[in-house]
Design a protein around this motif. Structure first.
Motif, PDB file in Angstrom:
ATOM      1  N   PRO A  58       1.116 -20.985  -8.497  1.00  0.00           N
ATOM      2  CA  PRO A  58       2.486 -21.497  -8.650  1.00  0.00           C
ATOM      3  C   PRO A  58       3.503 -20.525  -8.057  1.00  0.00           C
ATOM      4  N   ALA A  59       4.614 -21.076  -7.575  1.00  0.00           N
ATOM      5  CA  ALA A  59       5.668 -20.263  -6.968  1.00  0.00           C
ATOM      6  C   ALA A  59       6.546 -19.593  -8.012  1.00  0.00           C
ATOM      7  N   ALA A  60       6.620 -20.185  -9.194  1.00  0.00           N
ATOM      8  CA  ALA A  60       7.499 -19.652 -10.237  1.00  0.00           C
ATOM      9  C   ALA A  60       6.994 -20.084 -11.597  1.00  0.00           C
ATOM     10  N   LYS A  61       7.480 -19.398 -12.602  1.00  0.00           N
ATOM     11  CA  LYS A  61       7.187 -19.771 -13.979  1.00  0.00           C
ATOM     12  C   LYS A  61       8.475 -19.675 -14.778  1.00  0.00           C
ATOM     13  N   LEU A  62       8.597 -20.570 -15.730  1.00  0.00           N
ATOM     14  CA  LEU A  62       9.701 -20.512 -16.674  1.00  0.00           C
ATOM     15  C   LEU A  62       9.133 -20.845 -18.043  1.00  0.00           C
ATOM     16  N   HIS A  63       9.989 -20.835 -19.036  1.00  0.00           N
ATOM     17  CA  HIS A  63       9.560 -21.220 -20.381  1.00  0.00           C
ATOM     18  C   HIS A  63      10.264 -22.522 -20.741  1.00  0.00           C
ATOM     19  N   ALA A  64       9.495 -23.533 -21.107  1.00  0.00           N
ATOM     20  CA  ALA A  64      10.039 -24.815 -21.547  1.00  0.00           C
ATOM     21  C   ALA A  64       9.606 -25.015 -22.987  1.00  0.00           C
ATOM     22  N   GLU A  65      10.583 -25.047 -23.880  1.00  0.00           N
ATOM     23  CA  GLU A  65      10.303 -25.172 -25.319  1.00  0.00           C
ATOM     24  C   GLU A  65       9.358 -24.057 -25.781  1.00  0.00           C
ATOM     25  N   ARG A  96      -1.947 -29.570  -6.057  1.00  0.00           N
ATOM     26  CA  ARG A  96      -1.872 -28.121  -6.127  1.00  0.00           C
ATOM     27  C   ARG A  96      -3.018 -27.462  -5.376  1.00  0.00           C
ATOM     28  N   ASP A  97      -4.151 -28.118  -5.277  1.00  0.00           N
ATOM     29  CA  ASP A  97      -5.303 -27.609  -4.527  1.00  0.00           C
ATOM     30  C   ASP A  97      -5.571 -26.131  -4.778  1.00  0.00           C
ATOM     31  N   SER A 142      16.407 -26.434  -2.616  1.00  0.00           N
ATOM     32  CA  SER A 142      15.037 -26.015  -2.914  1.00  0.00           C
ATOM     33  C   SER A 142      14.592 -26.825  -4.121  1.00  0.00           C
ATOM     34  N   SER A 143      13.313 -27.128  -4.166  1.00  0.00           N
ATOM     35  CA  SER A 143      12.805 -27.989  -5.220  1.00  0.00           C
ATOM     36  C   SER A 143      11.483 -27.455  -5.743  1.00  0.00           C
ATOM     37  N   TYR A 144      11.350 -27.497  -7.057  1.00  0.00           N
ATOM     38  CA  TYR A 144      10.126 -27.077  -7.735  1.00  0.00           C
ATOM     39  C   TYR A 144       9.739 -28.163  -8.728  1.00  0.00           C
ATOM     40  N   VAL A 145       8.442 -28.310  -8.953  1.00  0.00           N
ATOM     41  CA  VAL A 145       7.975 -29.318  -9.894  1.00  0.00           C
ATOM     42  C   VAL A 145       6.801 -28.763 -10.687  1.00  0.00           C
ATOM     43  N   GLY A 146       6.711 -29.203 -11.927  1.00  0.00           N
ATOM     44  CA  GLY A 146       5.610 -28.842 -12.807  1.00  0.00           C
ATOM     45  C   GLY A 146       5.507 -29.878 -13.907  1.00  0.00           C
ATOM     46  N   GLU A 147       4.827 -29.507 -14.975  1.00  0.00           N
ATOM     47  CA  GLU A 147       4.658 -30.420 -16.108  1.00  0.00           C
ATOM     48  C   GLU A 147       5.005 -29.674 -17.380  1.00  0.00           C
ATOM     49  N   ALA A 148       5.790 -30.320 -18.226  1.00  0.00           N
ATOM     50  CA  ALA A 148       6.152 -29.752 -19.524  1.00  0.00           C
ATOM     51  C   ALA A 148       6.369 -30.894 -20.503  1.00  0.00           C
ATOM     52  N   ALA A 149       5.896 -30.722 -21.708  1.00  0.00           N
ATOM     53  CA  ALA A 149       6.042 -31.725 -22.771  1.00  0.00           C
ATOM     54  C   ALA A 149       5.435 -33.071 -22.366  1.00  0.00           C
ATOM     55  N   GLY A 150       4.404 -33.051 -21.537  1.00  0.00           N
ATOM     56  CA  GLY A 150       3.705 -34.270 -21.170  1.00  0.00           C
ATOM     57  C   GLY A 150       4.355 -35.108 -20.100  1.00  0.00           C
ATOM     58  N   VAL A 151       5.416 -34.602 -19.457  1.00  0.00           N
ATOM     59  CA  VAL A 151       6.097 -35.339 -18.389  1.00  0.00           C
ATOM     60  C   VAL A 151       6.401 -34.378 -17.243  1.00  0.00           C
TER      61      VAL A 151
END
Length: 192
Positions: free
Chosen positions: A114-121, A109-110, A138-147
């Motif tokens: 972030p390009a976007a935000k959502l709500h996970a749980e 990420r340097d 298009s592809s986005y990646v992040g971390e949620a629930a430890g994975v």
């Protein structure tokens, strides 16, 4: 020596990807009880969208270590769209494969915003764009629930949904009703 790993010419031994052909409550219940990672579902499912695929990574001896759910519906700029939502333990590489990024893990990420935000749980979750080798997604990646959490959309403009107030719930803990659509062809072992 016996091994249940699949052999990949590029990566060696890998856990098998199992595409589930019956998109019903019994199948979802089976995945819920065996999964070590979330089974992400939009909550609520956007109007006109429906579940079109479900796959897991793991073998009969171990628990599920990655999941992918596929949803189809109207793309924001017209036509049909599809989302693949991947939850995976580090090192599996499923999301990177679907994103056609060539990167097995979360991009660095340097300090980038972030390009976007959502709500996970119920938790705010940042997503960063992934450089892909193809232009049809298009592809986005992040971390949620430890994975890792990957959101890959086809065509690329279907990814605009992440700019809206997208919420994901984990089917392992949430009771959600789903309307199944026609099966997805994108959740095969070689999606590129």
């Amino acid at each position: 020596m016996y091994s249940s790993d699949w052999r990949c010419a590029r990566h060696g031994g890998v856990l098998p990807l199992k595409r589930l052909h019956h998109l019903d409550e019994a199948t979802l219940s089976h995945v819920r009880t065996r999964s070590e990672v979330p089974v992400w579902l939009p909550d609520p499912v956007p109007q006109g969208w429906g579940l079109s695929g479900l796959a897991t990574v793991g073998d009969e001896r171990s628990r599920v270590r990655a999941t992918v759910t596929s949803f189809r519906g109207p793309a924001p700029l017209g036509g049909d769209g599809e989302w693949l939502i991947v939850a995976e333990e580090p090192g599996i590489g499923l999301g990177a494969s679907y994103a056609a990024s060539g990167e097995p893990e979360l991009p660095t990420r340097d300090g980038a915003v972030p390009a976007a935000k959502l709500h996970a749980e119920g938790r705010p979750t940042s997503l960063w764009p992934v450089r892909t080798t193809v232009t049809d997604r298009s592809s986005y990646v992040g971390e949620a629930a430890g994975v890792w959490l990957w959101l890959i959309s086809f065509p690329a403009d279907a990814g605009y949904a992440v700019l809206e107030d997208l919420t994901l719930s984990d089917a392992r803990t949430a009771a959600l009703e789903l309307a199944a659509e026609h099966p997805s062809e994108r959740i095969r072992p070689n999606p590129v």
